[in-house]
Write an enzyme that holds these catalytic residues in place. Structure first.
Site, PDB file in Angstrom:
ATOM      1  N   TYR A  66       0.677 -34.170  22.857  1.00 28.77           N
ATOM      2  CA  TYR A  66       0.219 -32.853  23.314  1.00 28.77           C
ATOM      3  C   TYR A  66       0.494 -32.633  24.795  1.00 28.77           C
ATOM      4  CZ  TYR A  66      -1.597 -31.914  18.743  1.00 28.77           C
ATOM      5  OH  TYR A  66      -1.673 -31.668  17.392  1.00 28.77           O
ATOM      6  N   HIS A 119      -5.459 -22.353  14.678  1.00 28.17           N
ATOM      7  CA  HIS A 119      -5.244 -23.799  14.810  1.00 28.17           C
ATOM      8  C   HIS A 119      -5.548 -24.286  16.225  1.00 28.17           C
ATOM      9  CE1 HIS A 119      -2.309 -23.738  11.145  1.00 28.17           C
ATOM     10  NE2 HIS A 119      -3.570 -23.645  10.785  1.00 28.17           N
ATOM     11  N   CYS A 127     -14.861 -31.514  23.883  1.00 25.71           N
ATOM     12  CA  CYS A 127     -15.577 -32.803  23.936  1.00 25.71           C
ATOM     13  C   CYS A 127     -16.182 -33.114  22.571  1.00 25.71           C
ATOM     14  CB  CYS A 127     -16.695 -32.726  24.984  1.00 25.71           C
ATOM     15  SG  CYS A 127     -17.729 -34.214  24.993  1.00 25.71           S
ATOM     16  N   CYS A 146     -15.731 -35.883  29.918  1.00 22.57           N
ATOM     17  CA  CYS A 146     -16.152 -34.485  29.705  1.00 22.57           C
ATOM     18  C   CYS A 146     -16.826 -33.982  30.986  1.00 22.57           C
ATOM     19  CB  CYS A 146     -17.132 -34.431  28.529  1.00 22.57           C
ATOM     20  SG  CYS A 146     -18.005 -32.858  28.395  1.00 22.57           S
ATOM     21  N   SER A 187       6.719 -21.102   7.895  1.00 25.62           N
ATOM     22  CA  SER A 187       7.340 -21.676   6.693  1.00 25.62           C
ATOM     23  C   SER A 187       6.428 -21.548   5.481  1.00 25.62           C
ATOM     24  CB  SER A 187       7.651 -23.161   6.934  1.00 25.62           C
ATOM     25  OG  SER A 187       6.425 -23.876   7.139  1.00 25.62           O
ATOM     26  N   ASN A 211      11.535 -13.454   9.033  1.00 30.78           N
ATOM     27  CA  ASN A 211      11.800 -14.892   9.184  1.00 30.78           C
ATOM     28  C   ASN A 211      13.297 -15.115   9.256  1.00 30.78           C
ATOM     29  OD1 ASN A 211      11.960 -17.770   8.779  1.00 30.78           O
ATOM     30  ND2 ASN A 211       9.881 -17.694   7.944  1.00 30.78           N
ATOM     31  N   LEU A 212      13.657 -16.223   9.920  1.00 31.28           N
ATOM     32  CA  LEU A 212      15.084 -16.585  10.018  1.00 31.28           C
ATOM     33  C   LEU A 212      15.625 -17.001   8.652  1.00 31.28           C
ATOM     34  CD1 LEU A 212      17.261 -16.901  12.215  1.00 31.28           C
ATOM     35  CD2 LEU A 212      16.556 -19.300  12.465  1.00 31.28           C
TER      36      LEU A 212
HETATM   37  C1  BV8 Z   1      -7.924 -27.410   5.928  1.00 29.36           C
HETATM   38  C2  BV8 Z   1      -2.084 -28.558  14.854  1.00 29.36           C
HETATM   39  C3  BV8 Z   1      -9.981 -27.442   4.753  1.00 29.36           C
HETATM   40  C4  BV8 Z   1      -1.864 -28.020  16.190  1.00 29.36           C
HETATM   41  C5  BV8 Z   1      -1.520 -27.813  12.660  1.00 29.36           C
HETATM   42  C6  BV8 Z   1      -4.434 -32.475   1.042  1.00 29.36           C
HETATM   43  C7  BV8 Z   1      -5.377 -33.105   1.850  1.00 29.36           C
HETATM   44  C8  BV8 Z   1      -5.985 -32.484   2.931  1.00 29.36           C
HETATM   45  C9  BV8 Z   1      -5.630 -31.194   3.244  1.00 29.36           C
HETATM   46  C10 BV8 Z   1      -4.675 -30.601   2.450  1.00 29.36           C
HETATM   47  C11 BV8 Z   1      -4.075 -31.196   1.358  1.00 29.36           C
HETATM   48  N1  BV8 Z   1      -3.186 -30.324   0.810  1.00 29.36           N
HETATM   49  C12 BV8 Z   1      -3.192 -29.193   1.511  1.00 29.36           C
HETATM   50  C13 BV8 Z   1      -4.098 -29.367   2.508  1.00 29.36           C
HETATM   51  C14 BV8 Z   1      -4.451 -28.452   3.485  1.00 29.36           C
HETATM   52  C15 BV8 Z   1      -3.685 -28.800   4.758  1.00 29.36           C
HETATM   53  C16 BV8 Z   1      -2.237 -28.456   4.523  1.00 29.36           C
HETATM   54  O1  BV8 Z   1      -1.928 -27.297   4.390  1.00 29.36           O
HETATM   55  N2  BV8 Z   1      -1.351 -29.461   4.453  1.00 29.36           N
HETATM   56  C17 BV8 Z   1       0.044 -29.160   4.210  1.00 29.36           C
HETATM   57  C18 BV8 Z   1       0.933 -30.086   5.021  1.00 29.36           C
HETATM   58  C19 BV8 Z   1       0.292 -29.268   2.711  1.00 29.36           C
HETATM   59  N3  BV8 Z   1      -4.273 -27.944   5.743  1.00 29.36           N
HETATM   60  C20 BV8 Z   1      -5.254 -28.413   6.514  1.00 29.36           C
HETATM   61  O2  BV8 Z   1      -5.605 -29.574   6.587  1.00 29.36           O
HETATM   62  C21 BV8 Z   1      -5.950 -27.343   7.318  1.00 29.36           C
HETATM   63  N4  BV8 Z   1      -7.360 -27.510   7.138  1.00 29.36           N
HETATM   64  O3  BV8 Z   1      -7.305 -27.214   4.893  1.00 29.36           O
HETATM   65  O4  BV8 Z   1      -9.296 -27.592   5.995  1.00 29.36           O
HETATM   66  C22 BV8 Z   1     -10.442 -26.040   4.699  1.00 29.36           C
HETATM   67  C23 BV8 Z   1      -9.617 -25.051   4.166  1.00 29.36           C
HETATM   68  C24 BV8 Z   1     -10.088 -23.753   4.079  1.00 29.36           C
HETATM   69  C25 BV8 Z   1     -11.373 -23.454   4.496  1.00 29.36           C
HETATM   70  C26 BV8 Z   1     -12.189 -24.449   5.036  1.00 29.36           C
HETATM   71  C27 BV8 Z   1     -11.727 -25.745   5.136  1.00 29.36           C
HETATM   72  C28 BV8 Z   1      -5.636 -27.488   8.793  1.00 29.36           C
HETATM   73  C29 BV8 Z   1      -4.189 -27.069   9.027  1.00 29.36           C
HETATM   74  C30 BV8 Z   1      -3.909 -27.066  10.525  1.00 29.36           C
HETATM   75  C31 BV8 Z   1      -3.099 -28.271  10.876  1.00 29.36           C
HETATM   76  N5  BV8 Z   1      -2.678 -28.202  12.274  1.00 29.36           N
HETATM   77  N6  BV8 Z   1      -1.192 -27.892  13.927  1.00 29.36           N
HETATM   78  C32 BV8 Z   1      -0.453 -28.271  16.569  1.00 29.36           C
HETATM   79  O5  BV8 Z   1      -0.105 -29.451  16.778  1.00 29.36           O
HETATM   80  O6  BV8 Z   1       0.290 -27.288  16.659  1.00 29.36           O
HETATM   81  S1  BV8 Z   1      -0.442 -27.155  11.544  1.00 29.36           S
HETATM   82  C33 BV8 Z   1       1.078 -26.846  12.229  1.00 29.36           C
HETATM   83  O7  BV8 Z   1       1.821 -26.203  11.194  1.00 29.36           O
HETATM   84  C34 BV8 Z   1       1.092 -25.859  13.357  1.00 29.36           C
HETATM   85  O8  BV8 Z   1      -0.155 -25.260  13.652  1.00 29.36           O
HETATM   86  C35 BV8 Z   1       2.067 -24.788  12.826  1.00 29.36           C
HETATM   87  O9  BV8 Z   1       1.916 -23.568  13.397  1.00 29.36           O
HETATM   88  C36 BV8 Z   1       1.688 -24.831  11.427  1.00 29.36           C
HETATM   89  C37 BV8 Z   1       2.449 -24.082  10.406  1.00 29.36           C
HETATM   90  O10 BV8 Z   1       3.800 -24.311  10.614  1.00 29.36           O
HETATM   91  P1  BV8 Z   1       4.713 -23.048  10.946  1.00 29.36           P
HETATM   92  O11 BV8 Z   1       4.088 -22.297  12.058  1.00 29.36           O
HETATM   93  O12 BV8 Z   1       4.973 -22.311   9.697  1.00 29.36           O
HETATM   94  O13 BV8 Z   1       5.992 -23.761  11.519  1.00 29.36           O
HETATM   95  P2  BV8 Z   1       7.149 -24.476  10.690  1.00 29.36           P
HETATM   96  O14 BV8 Z   1       7.921 -25.320  11.645  1.00 29.36           O
HETATM   97  O15 BV8 Z   1       6.592 -25.079   9.453  1.00 29.36           O
HETATM   98  O16 BV8 Z   1       8.083 -23.256  10.217  1.00 29.36           O
HETATM   99  C38 BV8 Z   1       8.814 -22.519  11.193  1.00 29.36           C
HETATM  100  C39 BV8 Z   1       9.276 -21.247  10.519  1.00 29.36           C
HETATM  101  O17 BV8 Z   1       9.878 -20.418  11.501  1.00 29.36           O
HETATM  102  C40 BV8 Z   1      10.314 -21.475   9.442  1.00 29.36           C
HETATM  103  O18 BV8 Z   1      10.029 -20.633   8.341  1.00 29.36           O
HETATM  104  C41 BV8 Z   1      11.623 -21.025  10.110  1.00 29.36           C
HETATM  105  O19 BV8 Z   1      12.522 -20.451   9.167  1.00 29.36           O
HETATM  106  C42 BV8 Z   1      11.144 -19.968  11.035  1.00 29.36           C
HETATM  107  N7  BV8 Z   1      11.974 -19.787  12.236  1.00 29.36           N
HETATM  108  C43 BV8 Z   1      12.575 -20.735  12.986  1.00 29.36           C
HETATM  109  N8  BV8 Z   1      13.213 -20.154  14.019  1.00 29.36           N
HETATM  110  C44 BV8 Z   1      12.984 -18.814  13.921  1.00 29.36           C
HETATM  111  C45 BV8 Z   1      12.200 -18.585  12.778  1.00 29.36           C
HETATM  112  N9  BV8 Z   1      11.811 -17.349  12.402  1.00 29.36           N
HETATM  113  C46 BV8 Z   1      12.213 -16.312  13.174  1.00 29.36           C
HETATM  114  N10 BV8 Z   1      12.957 -16.458  14.295  1.00 29.36           N
HETATM  115  C47 BV8 Z   1      13.369 -17.695  14.688  1.00 29.36           C
HETATM  116  N11 BV8 Z   1      14.131 -17.822  15.795  1.00 29.36           N
END
Ligand code: BV8
Length: 251
Positions: A66, A119, A127, A146, A187, A211-212
């Protein structure tokens, strides 16, 4: 999606348009995405740097991850997509809500005021002991104390996998009442954000993806436009504001 978004009712100032943004919005500002070819998850193991278990195992590695992104964010600039969304907000006010998965502050530095960081935020620290939040120093370390309770229990104020995202009640309420839902540069692989389009559609909203490339949630959108955010978003904003930046619908 109809070319000009106009609020059809003058009800309470609930947002008629909800925009979900992802890492693709900041890609042209030089901030890495997660899942593209050179994305962050191709260089780091998500479990090591974006889960509470990873932080407990090796806080120094997580702080380094980070700290590097925080430093990069300082030199990044908002791109035309961020600026266009700020222009849209100045035309629509509280009829527009931006929900971002991004932890950078480029929306705010572009001038957007109504942004929910579901997020968390890179430039904020938290803290684990007393729950206080404060502006994060560029470099955080496990030995930091903290400022409120002096415990060595500080962490980046971001939401890791397995942790509950922020502002979910406010987001759910906005999505259930909106007329238009737009997703930009995500994504659609991370939940619950990836399910917002289906919730919006079920509530009767029109849905547009900018989206791209194709995403995991592309099939759920009424309308899909392909291209880089820095050109796609400004042209869409011009279109919905009536063709030129000077025009603007009153909210
Ligand atoms: C939750 C941290 C419960 C900060 C991030 C099994 C076990 C446990 C959990 C789960 C499970 N299965 C599913 C889950 C839920 C889990 C999850 O979704 N896992 C995934 C991997 C399957 N989610 C969680 O754990 C969440 N919490 O579920 O709690 C709950 C739920 C509901 C209600 C109460 C409780 C917590 C998720 C947050 C995780 N933290 N980040 C940081 O380091 O940044 S996630 C991380 O991914 C970032 O925040 C990021 O923003 C996010 C999503 O990714 P994208 O933004 O979409 O980015 P990505 O690279 O993937 O895609 C880029 C896109 O841009 C592409 O489409 C590309 O084509 C496009 N692009 C690229 N260039 C361009 C463009 N578009 C336009 N122009 C361009 N130039």
């Amino acid at each position: 999606m109809e070319a000009r978004l106009r609020p059809t009712t003058r009800g309470p100032a609930a947002p008629h348009t909800v925009i979900l943004t992802g890492a693709g919005l900041s890609a042209e500002s030089g901030l890495g995405t997660f899942r593209d070819a050179q994305g962050l998850w191709s260089r780091y193991n998500l479990d090591d740097v974006a889960t509470p278990e990873g932080f407990a195992r090796d806080p120094a590695l997580v702080h380094a991850f980070y700290n590097a992104r925080r430093a990069q964010c300082l030199t990044a600039q908002p791109n035309p997509a961020h600026l266009a969304l700020a222009r849209l907000e100045s035309a629509w006010g509280d009829r527009l809500l931006i929900v971002t998965q991004n932890v950078d502050d480029l929306h705010e530095r572009a001038g957007s005021l109504r942004v929910l960081h579901m997020h968390g935020r890179l430039n904020e620290a938290f803290c684990n002991q007393c729950g206080d939040h404060w502006p994060a120093p560029v470099e955080m370390a496990a030995s930091d104390r903290c400022p409120t309770c002096r415990a060595q229990a500080t962490r980046p104020a971001v939401v890791w996998f397995g942790e509950t995202p922020l502002h979910l009640d406010q987001i759910a309420s906005a999505i259930s009442g909106c007329q238009h839902f737009v997703a930009i540069g995500t994504s659609g692989q991370v939940y619950p954000a990836a399910a917002f389009v289906q919730e919006a559609a079920a509530a009767g909203a029109t849905t547009l993806e900018l989206n791209l490339d194709r995403s995991d949630i592309t099939p759920y959108f009424d309308d899909v436009r392909r291209g880089p955010a820095s050109t796609l978003v400004p042209s869409w904003v011009d279109e919905v504001l009536g063709g030129s930046p000077a025009h603007g619908d009153s909210p």
